[in-house]
Every structure is written in structure tokens, then in C-alpha cells.
Design a protein around this motif. Structure first.
Motif, PDB file in Angstrom:
ATOM      1  N   GLN A 395       0.818  -1.125  -0.044  1.00  0.00           N
ATOM      2  CA  GLN A 395       0.042  -0.041  -0.012  1.00  0.00           C
ATOM      3  C   GLN A 395       0.979   1.225   0.006  1.00  0.00           C
ATOM      4  OE1 GLN A 395      -2.502   1.366   3.580  1.00  0.00           O
ATOM      5  NE2 GLN A 395      -4.066   0.900   2.107  1.00  0.00           N
ATOM      6  N   GLU A 396       2.036   1.193   0.702  1.00  0.00           N
ATOM      7  CA  GLU A 396       2.998   2.401   0.817  1.00  0.00           C
ATOM      8  C   GLU A 396       3.405   2.864  -0.482  1.00  0.00           C
ATOM      9  OE1 GLU A 396       7.117   3.435   2.507  1.00  0.00           O
ATOM     10  OE2 GLU A 396       6.060   1.859   3.487  1.00  0.00           O
ATOM     11  N   GLN A 406      -6.030  -3.659  -3.752  1.00  0.00           N
ATOM     12  CA  GLN A 406      -7.138  -4.456  -3.595  1.00  0.00           C
ATOM     13  C   GLN A 406      -6.716  -6.075  -3.601  1.00  0.00           C
ATOM     14  OE1 GLN A 406      -9.403  -2.716  -6.925  1.00  0.00           O
ATOM     15  NE2 GLN A 406      -9.897  -5.237  -7.079  1.00  0.00           N
ATOM     16  N   PRO A 407      -5.758  -6.583  -2.771  1.00  0.00           N
ATOM     17  CA  PRO A 407      -5.440  -7.856  -2.753  1.00  0.00           C
ATOM     18  C   PRO A 407      -6.471  -8.484  -1.895  1.00  0.00           C
ATOM     19  CG  PRO A 407      -3.965  -6.604  -1.147  1.00  0.00           C
ATOM     20  CD  PRO A 407      -4.854  -5.521  -1.982  1.00  0.00           C
ATOM     21  N   GLU A 408      -6.396  -9.886  -2.281  1.00  0.00           N
ATOM     22  CA  GLU A 408      -7.262 -10.711  -1.617  1.00  0.00           C
ATOM     23  C   GLU A 408      -6.194 -11.273  -0.588  1.00  0.00           C
ATOM     24  OE1 GLU A 408      -9.366 -13.779  -3.606  1.00  0.00           O
ATOM     25  OE2 GLU A 408      -9.640 -12.508  -5.494  1.00  0.00           O
ATOM     26  N   SER A 409      -6.092 -10.567   0.590  1.00  0.00           N
ATOM     27  CA  SER A 409      -5.052 -10.713   1.713  1.00  0.00           C
ATOM     28  C   SER A 409      -5.749 -11.489   2.715  1.00  0.00           C
ATOM     29  CB  SER A 409      -4.525  -9.179   2.022  1.00  0.00           C
ATOM     30  OG  SER A 409      -5.771  -8.253   2.333  1.00  0.00           O
ATOM     31  N   PHE A 425      -4.919  -2.714   5.229  1.00  0.00           N
ATOM     32  CA  PHE A 425      -3.960  -1.981   4.611  1.00  0.00           C
ATOM     33  C   PHE A 425      -4.500  -2.024   2.954  1.00  0.00           C
ATOM     34  CE2 PHE A 425      -1.277  -3.524   7.707  1.00  0.00           C
ATOM     35  CZ  PHE A 425      -0.785  -2.405   8.328  1.00  0.00           C
ATOM     36  N   ASN A 426      -5.642  -2.603   2.848  1.00  0.00           N
ATOM     37  CA  ASN A 426      -6.388  -2.464   1.685  1.00  0.00           C
ATOM     38  C   ASN A 426      -6.922  -1.344   1.229  1.00  0.00           C
ATOM     39  OD1 ASN A 426      -5.839  -5.262   1.363  1.00  0.00           O
ATOM     40  ND2 ASN A 426      -7.900  -5.973   0.261  1.00  0.00           N
ATOM     41  N   ASP A 427      -7.135  -0.689   0.271  1.00  0.00           N
ATOM     42  CA  ASP A 427      -7.867   0.551  -0.176  1.00  0.00           C
ATOM     43  C   ASP A 427      -9.234   0.053  -0.622  1.00  0.00           C
ATOM     44  OD1 ASP A 427      -6.197   2.561   0.020  1.00  0.00           O
ATOM     45  OD2 ASP A 427      -4.922   1.443  -1.338  1.00  0.00           O
TER      46      ASP A 427
END
Length: 981
Positions: A395-396, A406-409, A425-427
Motif C-alpha cells: 500500500q505504501e 485490493q489484494p485478496e489478503s 492496508f487494503n483500499d
């Protein structure tokens, strides 16, 4: 900061107006105007709230013609945009190869990528891309230095009482990469041998991911094996105080020189090497090692090596046309070490882990409880490093370029992660859901949105996205109303508000039809037979999203799911706090738990959502930090549901922390224990032994939503939002039966309206009653039907509706029987014209041109109506069963009545129906399935289709004896009906 388009800025201002602090100068007219704009957007949705897709570039085999074709097709159906996803997967599960295109990230690939961005800019579409070919970060240029790591060790037993000079074997090593961590020695006393060692040690150490569908991983905190059939091998207990650090006594070649005390000793050489994980489902030559997800340096390397050159090629598109970046769900196995792990462990946990490392070899240090507590701390640190060194780093970097991620984190595969921490940390919080398929037939294996939507609510993020309609098994033949709509509506009730078709595969024109396809996913693209008829289906999802994206979620319960790692939450109906039916909830992790506040007795998260009660997990384990926060919240007046905690499964703070933990637990819950109870503490209340639902009802809190005389958790579902002073409920019938129900909402003093996302129709409910702060609205929902019930305009709390029901019943006037003329397209093997003596399934017709036909067929018939239609009556044509996709277009007496794709396929023909002769025309579209099946069943006959998909394999890739055809066509019964009001 992410750059927003002009439209997003306007929307953002509107949201501030709606959700911001109340201003005495804000008039009812202002609120009404805002809501009218929302209503207008529901009826004619803006592109910004539209559907998206994962736009698969399979094996890099795309070209400019395909790119333009696809993007123009997306534009034509009002897509918001697409996520470019380069991958392999074309030849998995028994499918064929396709040509190899440019390698991901090469100059040739980047040229196509930039062309796609140019075309998207021309068409006004927003674009994103997966920063990897395949599912997880890695690839051909990931050196062992930056690859995923795991612990490894060698063991040597020796007799002391002398000076020892021995070679310590280098532990098992992969890819010629090895690094030493520590050399440890301890006495081996046969009397310390025990029959019961540490259960599931490999899982507790993070050597493997716990795959599958968001499994409950709390068993890792205990010492009961995951499977009762699993044997827990014996081990030796050793004392932490007896472990000696010999690291400085071994040279760089592994030679140990040590004056060993008398006795039998074990020497462990503990180090780390690469895992054997490889990038999955990547295209062409983009193979290689999986990246180290716990290392900032590894992510920096990948960004500079892979992403920066793509950005340089994309130029001004970055942060404008190109807005978001994606990585897929964790499917890269286990990893449990990184170069700086020992130092970062001290930073996060506050103690040195090195003398606990004999646990890696199966030794029990001090006792089982101590060893499991260390392992819990160890896994929690894995989760911290994945969150802060990978997803936060991602994200940084993105924000430096005005991009979002927008990761599937957060699962559903249970890697070494805390899902909600990662989502911070997802937007756009991103998850996935599946349509029914042989691979995942059960709801608990298909639906995963609750964790993502909860993260959005607690962090204050607007968009909850999902990889949507994934399947393994079906190809082309998913029935829209039965498979897709039911799944979409289910997940809207779990908090979804932006779907991404999985999958929209790009296929160059020269690949033929249906062209190349991914081995998995529901195929939705301009090459499917029903693309020209797909608009109403897409519009339904578009309208639904346009409304739920603007709302503030309403729930009564916040559920804390613990601080253990792996920690990924399953689907909504798992309902661990016992909230359903009638109430809703969010789930939170330790990170947000420690930020909770209490305002007017309500629990408030940073995102602004308020809850009446906070529920604790039932495994009776809390961290010291959370326990202290529990006391703080109770002092502020919170209501907390949860059993008295019994364990602090952590070594943080040492024995002193355990003592303080026990003292504070007794202080809050009281001495002793009981199965059920309630206790005042300061301004708050703690209760236990009761479900959240029963507790709320016992306190006079009415259910937010009820289906009277039906307490099923699965037949019906709902979600509740507010927009300003308005209440918006979306509810769905999750059965294949028509349902007449009385629904009750925790709203009063407002006129209920019925908003139908199928048509965009908005009307006031004619039938409703109000009593005791609730409004009851009778509804009729068709199979898998759904409706918005919206409360916005104020009325007297004594007012009631003028009728008894909001929907008509229907009586059958005539069944249309006899012959039909049916026209097929000879281009696809069908006869130009044929007479059906009666309606029948194409796949059972003796003519192979019909039996194996795919595409559109037109049914025509003259109807003789022997009654005079009345002007004050409503008449409907009902088609009955339409297979296999379930799409039909209807004309009567030359008037086009539109496209219909949902049961019961009922069409209003009141204005067209005439006494005497009527001309009826019905177009029915089936999928590619039967035509492909025919071609692959008879490979020596004329081939009409071209594709890499082999239907002669099942979802596992096993060869089938025969390809069973799909029922297709208009099956009826077709009837004329009259509305009964």
C-alpha cells in the motif's frame, strides 16, 4: 493519497452530506434532494457503481483486436472497469494448451498493456492489474535471497565430559540457500521422555497453510490433534534453563569445538532455507519461486524489478486510468522464517525466541503449555510480518503513485495471517465467493464475504469487492437466476457491494468460438452465446450495488474472533456469537479491538459503526492487552458477552503477566465459574452462557428483521443500511420456492417503499402495519427473489396501508399447447425451421443438429384467445422452465417485451393481448455447452466450435465415459395468467 475522478469527488461530497455531523441549517428538503439523487441512480445507475471483472490474459495470448473487442463489450454493458490478470490455467484439469503470448512484464506485453489503458481511457473505463502472472507473488527472477523461507535443522547426539570437535551437518537445504540461526545444546535425560508430544507441530510452526475454506484454527492453541486418527508422537521435555547457546563455538564450515559437560547431549544446528513453493497458475515462462511475504526487502526487490518497469511504460495512465493493483488469495504454502525474524520477534513479542527453537525438532520446553504458548507467539509474529512487511509495504508504494490496492489478503486459505489486520492496508477490501459447482457444493465452502465487509465497516472503507461466481467444473452452462443471482444476493446480505466477474477471458478472434477459457470460473464475456442478452442480468447487479455502496451498515453485535494466527473468518452463517436470525453482526480482530470506544453505552469502531453488545469467542482465551481493554470498555459502560477466560496462551510478560491475567479475570467475572451468569462491572455489564440473540431479546431489544412464523437462518437473509435518516433493507429468498411472507422491520414512522432492482421500479407499499416500534410488510418473493424495502418519508406511527397485500396472485386462464415453429441458426448446425409438436428439451431431440445445438432459437406460434381482455385487468405470459442458461426474449403481436432471465419468467402482456389471434415470438438462448459437447463427442464430424476446454473431463481432470448434455430450450409450461388483486 489516492486521486479521485470528478465523479468520485461529487459522490464523496454527497456522502459527507449524508453521513456527516448534523447541522441545524440542514433542511428536510436538502435530505430529500440527496435521497432523490440516490433513487435516480438506482433507476439509471452511474458507471461508478457498476460491475467489474477479472479480465484474464491467458498465457499472454492476447492481441490488440481482442483488447478493443473486450473493452468495447464492457462499455456496452455499463461496466465500471476491469482488472487485468495475466495467468495460465488454460490447460489445468484436462484442458488443452493455447498459444504462448508475450511474457508478463516484457516489452511486448507492456505494449499490449499500454494499448489496453489507451482504449480504456477512450471508453471511460477504470483499470487495475494483478502485479503478478498467476496467483502469488514470485517468478523467474526471484532469487533464493528473496524467496519464501522456512526453518530447517540437523541434530547430533554426543557424550560429554570431554572436549568435542565435530562437524555439524548442514540442515536440509533447497536451491543452495542456507543461513544459520543458532546452535543449541541441552542434556538428554531418558527420564524426561513423554508419550505425548506437541500435536500438529508442522501446522503450529507454519510449515504448511491450512487450505480449504476459512478453517477454524483455534485447535492450534490446544494440544489435541486436528484429526483423532492422528497420532501424537512422544517427545522429550527439556528445561529452558538447561539450554546452552553454542553458536559462537561453531565456525563457518560447521565445525563445533566445545568442552562438553558430562552426560548425554543433543546439539541442534538450526537454520533456514527456501520453501519449495512455486508460483501457481502463471503463464508461459513466468515460473519460479514464491516471494518472501515477511520481508520488506523482498517486496522492494519485486516492486523495483517487476512493477516499476510496467509503470514506466504506462506513464500518465498510472493513478488516472490505472487505479488499482491486485494480488490473489494466499495459496503459496507455508513459510515461517525471514532474514530478520529473530530481531522482529523481539520487537513484537518482547522476548528472545532463540532458546525456544528446539521446539522445531519436536522437543517440549518446560511443559506442553509453555511450548504451545511460544508457538502461539511465533505464529502471531508470522501474521504481523505478513501484514506490516508485505501488505502495508504494498500500500505504501501504491499511494506514492496515487494508486490503491485490493489484494485478496485475508484467505480463505489459512496462511500465516490475521485476515482483518491485513485488510487494514487494503483500499478496497477484497474477498471471493463461488457459484455452486461439484468442487464446492456446500455454502460454507463458497461464501467468504463477512470478514471483508466487517473490515470495511470497522476501518471505514467504502468498497467491499469480490472475485465472483468462481466455479470448478461447469463451463458456460450456469443458470443465471439459479446459480449466479442466488449467490450474488447471498453475498450482498453479507456486505458485498462490488462484484468482479470471474471470469471475463480475453480471446483473440483467431481462436474461434467460444475461444480460449480459463479452467475455472463462470464464463462471462462477449463470446458467450447470451452476451447480447446479458444487459438485464448485469443491470440487476448494478442497481443493487448502486444502493448498498452508499449506505452505513447497521448491526447490533460486534464479535471478536481472537488473536490467534492463522485467523480467517468463515461465512456469515457460521454465526459464532449466535446472533441470527433477526440480528446482524460484524467481526473484528485484536488490532481494532484495542481501538474500541463506548459512546452512550454503544460499542463504536473507528469506522463509525455502533453496536449494542460486544461478544467474545467461546474458546476462553484472551491476550493480556485485550483483557485490559475489556475492563476499560466495561468501565465506560459497555455490554460484553463472553465466558470467563481461562488461558493466556502467550509468553509475553512472563509469569507475572499470567498472575495479573488471573487476578483481572476474577475481578471482572468474579471468583469461581458458572455456565450462565450476568454481572455488573463499573458502568458496564458482562454476561455469559447466552447467545447474543437471546440476550438482546431478553433486554427488550426487538429483532432488526423478522420473517414471521419462520425462524430459519437459511431460507431468508437480509442486510440493513442507513443513508441519512432513511433505512434500507435488502432481503432475499434463498429457496427455489415462491414465498409469501410477512416481514417485520425495526422501523416506525416511515412509509415503506419497495425498490425492485430487476426493473428499477420504486413504489410505495400499499400494505403495511405499525406496532410497538416495528413495521410489518407482507411480501411475495419469487424463487431466489429479492427486494429492497426502503423507509424514508415520515408518516404517523398510527398509519397503516390501505390493502392487505403488496403483490398480486395469479390464476391460470390457459395453457399454450400444441405445435410451435422453431427456427435455429444453420451456421451452428441447427435446422433453419422445424415443427415441434409440443415443447421439448433440445438435448433429447433425435436430430443431432438440435440435440447438440448452441445459441439462439426462435419459437413462434399463433394464439387464439377466446375471451375479451378487460382494460382493468392485468394479463401475463408465463414461460415456465427455460434452459440451460435461462434467458428469453419475448414479442407479442410485434411488440418487443424485453429480455427475461429470472424465474418465474412472467411477462406483462396486458397492453398487447387481444381477443382472437395473437402472434407470439420467443427467443431462447442456451450456452455453448451442448455444441462443444457434440463436437468433442464426434471429433471426426464437422467441428463448429474451437476451444481449449475439454468437456470430456470432470472437475478433477478425470476422463469421463460420456459428456452428458444440458437440458435446453423452452420447456414450459407456457401459460396465460391473470392477476388477482
Amino acid at each position: 493519497m489516492i486521486r479521485f475522478s470528478k465523479y468520485y469527488f461529487i459522490q464523496f461530497v454527497l456522502i459527507l452530506l449524508v453521513f456527516g455531523c448534523k447541522n441545524e441549517n440542514t433542511t428536510q428538503k436538502d435530505s430529500s434532494q440527496i435521497f432523490e439523487s440516490i433513487k435516480t441512480n438506482f433507476q439509471e445507475p452511474q458507471r461508478s457503481s457498476g460491475v467489474n471483472c477479472w479480465w484474464w490474459w491467458l498465457n499472454g495470448n492476447v492481441n490488440k483486436a481482442a483488447i478493443t473487442k473486450d473493452l468495447e463489450a464492457m462499455k456496452s454493458k455499463n461496466f465500471q472497469g476491469a482488472m487485468i490478470f495475466d495467468a495460465g490455467g488454460h490447460n489445468q484439469r484436462g484442458n488443452d494448451d493455447i498459444p504462448k503470448g508475450p511474457l508478463f512484464g516484457s516489452d511486448e506485453w507492456n505494449e499490449l498493456f499500454v494499448f489496453a489503458l489507451d482504449e480504456a481511457q477512450r471508453l471511460g473505463l477504470e483499470m487495475g492489474f494483478n502485479i503478478q502472472s498467476g496467483w502469488n507473488l514470485g517468478g523467474p527472477r526471484v532469487t533464493p535471497q528473496y524467496a519464501a523461507k522456512q526453518l530447517t535443522y540437523s541434530e547430533k547426539k554426543l557424550t560429554g565430559g570431554k572436549n568435542v570437535e565435530i562437524e555439524l551437518e548442514q540442515p536440509h537445504t533447497r536451491f543452495d540457500f542456507y543461513g544459520d540461526i543458532e546452535v543449541l545444546a541441552f542434556p538428554l535425560n531418558s527420564s524426561a521422555e513423554t508419550e505425548a508430544g506437541i500435536s500438529d507441530l508442522d501446522l503450529k510452526l507454519g510449515f504448511h497453510e491450512l487450505g480449504g475454506s476459512a478453517p477454524d484454527c483455534r485447535f492450534l492453541l490446544e494440544n489435541e490433534p486436528r484429526s483423532r486418527r492422528q497420532e501424537v508422537k512422544g517427545a522429550y521435555h527439556i528445561s529452558l534453563s538447561e539450554i546452552l547457546d553454542l553458536t559462537d563455538k561453531m565456525d563457518e564450515r560447521g565445525k563445533l569445538i566445545w568442552d562438553a559437560p558430562a552426560g548425554e547431549w543433543v546439539v541442534l544446528r538450526i537454520g533456514y532455507t527456501c520453501t519449495d513453493a512455486r508460483v501457481s497458475t502463471s503463464s508461459g515462462d513466468w515460473q519460479g519461486k514464491v516471494l518472501d511475504y515477511m520481508s520488506k526487502e523482498a517486496f522492494d526487490f519485486y516492486w523495483n524489478d517487476v512493477v516499476e518497469p510496467i509503470f514506466e511504460a504506462a506513464g500518465d495512465h498510472v493513478g488516472t486510468t490505472l487505479n488499482y493493483m491486485e494480488t490473489d488469495s494466499w495459496e503459496c504454502g507455508g513459510m515461517n522464517w525471514t532474514d530478520k525474524f529473530a530481531e522482529e520477534f523481539i520487537e513484537y513479542r518482547g522476548y528472545d525466541l532463540k532458546k525456544y527453537l528446539p521446539i522445531v525438532a519436536g522437543y517440549v520446553i518446560d511443559d506442553i503449555e509453555t511450548s504451545n504458548a511460544f508457538l502461539a507467539d511465533f505464529r502471531k509474529t508470522l501474521g504481523d510480518l505478513v501484514a506490516y512487511n508485505h501488505y502495508a509495504r504494498f500500500q505504501e508504494y501504491a499511494h506514492k503513485y496515487n494508486m490503491g490496492i485490493q489484494p485478496e489478503s485475508a484467505g480463505p486459505h489459512a496462511g500465516p495471517m490475521d485476515g482483518i489486520k491485513n485488510y487494514g492496508f487494503n483500499d478496497i477490501v477484497m474477498s471471493e465467493f463461488w457459484s455452486p459447482s461439484p468442487h464446492r457444493p456446500r455454502p460454507e465452502n463458497r461464501f467468504f464475504l463477512k470478514q471483508a465487509s466487517s473490515a470495511a465497516h470497522i476501518y471505514g472503507k467504502k468498497i467491499v469487492g469480490a472475485e465472483s461466481f468462481t466455479t470448478i467444473g461447469p463451463h458456460w452452462n450456469d443458470e443465471l437466476w439459479h446459480d449466479q443471482k442466488s449467490a450474488f444476493d447471498h453475498e450482498i446480505c453479507a456486505g458485498l457491494n462490488r462484484m468482479y466477474f470471474h471470469t471475463f477471458t480475453s480471446s483473440p478472434p483467431e481462436m474461434g468460438l467460444p475461444g480460449q477459457e480459463y479452467f475455472a470460473g463462470t464464463h462471462v464475456n462477449s463470446q458467450v452465446t447470451w452476451w447480447n442478452q446479458s444487459g438485464p442480468f448485469i443491470d440487476y447487479m448494478h442497481r443493487t450495488q448502486s444502493l448498498v455502496q452508499e449506505g452505513k451498515f447497521v448491526a447490533d453485535v460486534l464479535y471478536y474472533y481472537g488473536d490467534h494466527v492463522p485467523n480467517v473468518f468463515p461465512y456469515k452463517h457460521s454465526d459464532p456469537a449466535g446472533v441470527m436470525p433477526g440480528f446482524d453482526y460484524d467481526v473484528t480482530d485484536e488490532n481494532i479491538f484495542l481501538q474500541l470506544k463506548v459512546e452512550d453505552g454503544k460499542i463504536v469502531v473507528p469506522g463509525g459503526v455502533e453496536y449494542l453488545v460486544l461478544a467474545l469467542p467461546d474458546h476462553k482465551v484472551l491476550s493480556m492487552a485485550v483483557l485490559k481493554k475489556v475492563e476499560d470498555l466495561l468501565q465506560q459502560g459497555a455490554t460484553i458477552l463472553g465466558y470467563k477466560p481461562e488461558n493466556l496462551i502467550s509468553l509475553v510478560g512472563g509469569s507475572e503477566a499470567q498472575t495479573k491475567f488471573s487476578e483481572l479475570v476474577d475481578k471482572i467475572w468474579g471468583p469461581g465459574s458458572s455456565e450462565m451468569g450476568e454481572r455488573k462491572y463499573k458502568k458496564g455489564t458482562v454476561a455469559w452462557g447466552v447467545t447474543a440473540r437471546d440476550y438482546l431479546l431478553s433486554k427488550g431489544i426487538q429483532a432488526d428483521f423478522d420473517v414471521l412464523e419462520n425462524d430459519s437462518k437459511t431460507d431468508f437473509d437480509y442486510i440493513h443500511y442507513t443513508i441519512g435518516e432513511s433505512d434500507i433493507y435488502f432481503m432475499t429468498n434463498q429457496t427455489t420456492q415462491k414465498q409469501k411472507i410477512n416481514t417485520r422491520f425495526r422501523v416506525t414512522g416511515k412509509q415503506p417503499e419497495l425498490w425492485d432492482a430487476l426493473t428499477g421500479e420504486v413504489r410505495e407499499a400499499d400494505a403495511f402495519t405499525q406496532k410497538d416500534g416495528q413495521t410489518t410488510v407482507p411480501l411475495t418473493l419469487e424463487p431466489y427473489g429479492a427486494i429492497f424495502v426502503v423507509f424514508t418519508n415520515k408518516i404517523s406511527e398510527n398509519e397503516a396501508g390501505s390493502t392487505q397485500r403488496n403483490y398480486s396472485d395469479y390464476r391460470t386462464l390457459a395453457e399454450i399447447t400444441g405445435e410451435w415453429t422453431v427456427n435455429f441458426d444453420p451456421q451452428w448446425g441447427g435446422p433453419e425451421s422445424v415443427i415441434f409438436p409440443e415443447l421439448l428439451d433440445w438435448s433429447k431431440h433425435p436430430d443431432e443438429g438440435i440435440k447438440y445445438y448452441s445459441g439462439t432459437a426462435v419459437y413462434t406460434k399463433s394464439l387464439d384467445i377466446d375471451f375479451e381482455p378487460q382494460k382493468d385487468s392485468q394479463y401475463f405470459l408465463q414461460l415456465g422452465s427455460v434452459k440451460d442458461v435461462g434467458i428469453a426474449e419475448v414479442k407479442i403481436n410485434g411488440k418487443d417485451k424485453g429480455i427475461f432471465w429470472t424465474a418465474p419468467f412472467r411477462i406483462d402482456i396486458s397492453d398487447e393481448l387481444e381477443q382472437g389471434e395473437n402472434q407470439l415470438e420467443i427467443k431462447v438462448v442456451n450456452s455453448w455447452y451442448n455444441r462443444v459437447a457434440g463436437d468433442q463427442t464426434f471429433p471426426d464430424k464437422k467441428q463448429y466450435t474451437s476451444t481449449n476446454i475439454n468437456l470430456n473431463h470432470d472437475f478433477r481432470g478425470w476422463r469421463l465415459d460420456e459428456i452428458k448434455l444440458e437440458p435446453s430450450g423452452l420447456l414450459g409450461p407456457v401459460t396465460i395468467e391473470e392477476a388477482v388483486h
